[in-house]
Motif scaffolding. Structure first.
Motif, mmCIF file in Angstrom:
data_model
loop_
_atom_site.group_PDB
_atom_site.id
_atom_site.type_symbol
_atom_site.label_atom_id
_atom_site.label_comp_id
_atom_site.label_asym_id
_atom_site.label_seq_id
_atom_site.Cartn_x
_atom_site.Cartn_y
_atom_site.Cartn_z
ATOM 1 N N LEU A 23 0.836 -1.210 0.000
ATOM 2 C CA LEU A 23 0.000 0.000 0.000
ATOM 3 C C LEU A 23 0.868 1.256 0.000
ATOM 4 O O LEU A 23 0.490 2.283 -0.564
ATOM 5 N N PHE A 24 2.041 1.163 0.635
ATOM 6 C CA PHE A 24 2.955 2.304 0.635
ATOM 7 C C PHE A 24 3.383 2.645 -0.787
ATOM 8 O O PHE A 24 3.474 3.819 -1.155
ATOM 9 N N VAL A 25 3.623 1.637 -1.607
ATOM 10 C CA VAL A 25 4.024 1.866 -2.996
ATOM 11 C C VAL A 25 2.889 2.528 -3.768
ATOM 12 O O VAL A 25 3.114 3.436 -4.578
ATOM 13 N N ALA A 26 1.655 2.080 -3.522
ATOM 14 C CA ALA A 26 0.506 2.692 -4.188
ATOM 15 C C ALA A 26 0.382 4.164 -3.815
ATOM 16 O O ALA A 26 0.125 5.027 -4.671
ATOM 17 N N LEU A 27 0.592 4.479 -2.525
ATOM 18 C CA LEU A 27 0.521 5.868 -2.071
ATOM 19 C C LEU A 27 1.646 6.699 -2.671
ATOM 20 O O LEU A 27 1.411 7.804 -3.196
ATOM 21 N N LEU A 28 2.869 6.186 -2.599
ATOM 22 C CA LEU A 28 4.017 6.917 -3.133
ATOM 23 C C LEU A 28 3.863 7.148 -4.636
ATOM 24 O O LEU A 28 4.137 8.242 -5.142
ATOM 25 N N SER A 29 3.420 6.124 -5.359
ATOM 26 C CA SER A 29 3.226 6.248 -6.799
ATOM 27 C C SER A 29 2.192 7.307 -7.116
ATOM 28 O O SER A 29 2.342 8.075 -8.078
ATOM 29 N N ILE A 51 -3.814 0.590 7.691
ATOM 30 C CA ILE A 51 -3.115 1.848 7.999
ATOM 31 C C ILE A 51 -1.612 1.624 8.072
ATOM 32 O O ILE A 51 -0.813 2.416 7.554
ATOM 33 N N ARG A 52 -1.197 0.511 8.704
ATOM 34 C CA ARG A 52 0.234 0.217 8.790
ATOM 35 C C ARG A 52 0.835 -0.060 7.422
ATOM 36 O O ARG A 52 2.030 0.158 7.193
ATOM 37 N N GLY A 53 0.017 -0.544 6.485
ATOM 38 C CA GLY A 53 0.508 -0.829 5.140
ATOM 39 C C GLY A 53 0.946 0.403 4.381
ATOM 40 O O GLY A 53 1.726 0.311 3.420
ATOM 41 N N PHE A 54 0.486 1.572 4.796
ATOM 42 C CA PHE A 54 0.874 2.817 4.140
ATOM 43 C C PHE A 54 2.221 3.343 4.654
ATOM 44 O O PHE A 54 2.708 4.357 4.159
ATOM 45 N N ALA A 55 2.804 2.673 5.641
ATOM 46 C CA ALA A 55 4.114 3.075 6.163
ATOM 47 C C ALA A 55 5.218 2.426 5.333
ATOM 48 O O ALA A 55 5.087 1.292 4.878
ATOM 49 N N PRO A 56 6.342 3.135 5.104
ATOM 50 C CA PRO A 56 7.438 2.582 4.287
ATOM 51 C C PRO A 56 8.145 1.435 4.996
ATOM 52 O O PRO A 56 8.167 1.355 6.223
ATOM 53 N N THR A 57 8.746 0.552 4.195
ATOM 54 C CA THR A 57 9.526 -0.566 4.730
ATOM 55 C C THR A 57 10.663 -0.883 3.773
ATOM 56 O O THR A 57 10.495 -0.797 2.543
ATOM 57 N N THR A 58 11.821 -1.259 4.324
ATOM 58 C CA THR A 58 12.980 -1.597 3.491
ATOM 59 C C THR A 58 12.833 -2.964 2.828
ATOM 60 O O THR A 58 13.612 -3.312 1.937
#
Length: 456
Positions: A84-90, A214-221
């Protein structure tokens, strides 16, 4: 305006446009709809803003095409809510880049294809045209397969027949464009409304774990360290920030007759940016819904290898416990395929006219592009059946990601040039952010290529 009037108008072009920044006003992309939507000179700001509503939604369609479905479903089923973080960033990247497209169009009177043709030597602009056409063909492959699967899910039509029938959708586009550009936009917005309702119902039935969402929108390495996750992440990126959308938006913004003064252009830029930002926010909601639906149904039940759209639809019924969910999935997919067809047609027209100054009847252009896309789509369908269509969809989106830098770098370069943009040149902070986006996309693509070579 006749040729003589246009020649006279050319004498009034800003002095800041240097001799190398060539342009003939008679040479416009989408000339038949250029400046056809009137903009009120009086009235409330909301009334004037209403005239600019439309192009952003046509662009947003490209951010939720069948290829995006495949990557989001694969990402959600395999990695849960992580991407989800990638979707938001994109989506944030898309909002910034589409705002630059509107700035280029309104500030210079050119779309991105024209700007590349006028701003670069032929040995540079011609390869850029080839890259743009490659991106449109990759987009079309996703639309062919997605629409065919939608017809199969709803009406039981064999995929092979559905793939061939998709060549006829050009006539829908032609009919709507003949009625007027506003009718084309109304068709797009209506389809988007249907898609939104379909996913709202399915998400309600899936009842996802909202804390995990909600946690899925946080970045991860993990996205960088895991090659499989990076591959899907780049697929989502390519499906969201699509190269042909940059060419499309910079062309269709000019369907508005916003005026010639700097003040009128600044207001037009403001309203066009609002339009695209609001529309892309809706696109984020739909894209996130696809991934959330996959995570809440497939990943939650241990089905981590779902990639084919037909497979996803068939699994929804037992998991959601409602016969209506698979039907809604098929309806939304078919609407996405039809919507994407409209925008890809216009993007292809703008790219060919802008780069090559070749005017081709829209139906001829559409059929040529669609025939090229039919070859891989029909080939995979006939040889391997539905089982491999999901992989082709994801691959098409990764191809789009690899093509992105060839559209983004010229866009950033042109909008940062005061010589070419005059008073509407991009502020330095916006140029810096856009350059960072370009560098990030190039770095991720390089990492993907490295992982592919190393694993070969």
């Amino acid at each position: 305006m006749d040729v003589k009037s246009e020649a006279a108008a050319a004498l009034k072009t800003p002095a800041s446009w240097n001799a190398d920044w060539r342009r003939e006003l008679a040479d416009r992309s989408l000339a038949d709809v250029h400046g056809t939507v009137a903009v009120a000179r009086k009235g409330t700001p909301w009334r004037r803003f209403a005239a600019f509503l439309g192009p952003g939604y046509m662009v947003a369609v490209g951010y939720m095409d069948p290829g995006n479905w495949a990557t989001s479903i694969a990402g959600g089923s395999k990695f849960g809510y992580t991407l989800l973080f990638v979707a938001l960033l994109s989506n944030i990247m898309a909002i910034i880049l589409q705002a630059l497209c509107a700035r280029l169009a309104i500030g210079s009177g050119r779309d991105l294809a024209q700007a590349c043709r006028d701003g670069y030597p032929r040995w540079t602009s011609f390869p850029l045209w080839l890259f743009a056409e490659t991106a449109i063909i990759a987009t079309d492959v996703a639309e062919v397969i997605g629409t065919a699967i939608g017809l199969n899910l709803l009406f039981g039509m064999p995929l092979e027949i559905g793939v061939l029938i998709t060549a006829l959708d050009v006539f829908v586009v032609l009919l709507l464009q003949r009625l007027g550009f506003r009718y084309l936009e109304a068709f797009i917005v209506t389809m988007l409304g249907v898609i939104t309702i379909c996913f709202a119902v399915q998400i309600a039935l899936a009842d996802p774990e909202w804390g995990a969402v909600i946690r899925g929108f946080a970045p991860t390495t993990d996205i960088i360290r895991n090659p499989d996750m990076l591959y899907l992440a780049l697929g989502i990126l390519g499906a969201t920030v699509m190269p042909h959308n940059l060419y499309l938006h910079s062309a269709i913004v000019q369907t508005r007759a916003y005026g010639d003064t700097t003040e009128e252009k600044r207001e037009a830029l403001k309203f066009a940016t609002w339009d695209s930002t609001i529309a892309l926010s809706l696109a984020l909601i739909i894209n996130a819904s696809i991934l959330i639906l996959a995570a809440a149904t497939f990943y939650k039940t241990g089905q981590t290898d779902v990639a084919e759209l037909g497979q996803a639809q068939s699994l929804l019924h037992p998991l959601l416990g409602s016969a209506i969910a698979p039907t809604l999935f098929g309806v939304a997919l078919l609407c996405c395929g039809l919507n994407s067809t409209v925008t890809a047609t216009l993007a292809g027209q703008a790219v060919m006219e802008g780069f090559l100054q070749i005017r081709m009847a829209p139906w001829v252009r559409r059929l040529v592009t669609r025939m090229v896309a039919l070859v891989p789509a029909a080939g995979v369908t006939l040889l391997y059946g539905e089982a491999e269509t999901g992989k082709l969809l994801i691959l098409s989106q990764v191809v789009l990601s690899l093509q992105l830098p060839f559209a983004i770098v010229p866009l950033v370069q042109f909008t940062a040039s005061r010589t070419k943009m005059g008073a509407l040149v991009s502020p330095r902070w916006l140029t810096a952010i856009a350059m960072l986006i370009a560098v990030l996309i190039i770095a991720l693509n390089a990492k993907l290529v490295y992982d592919f070579v190393a694993g070969a």
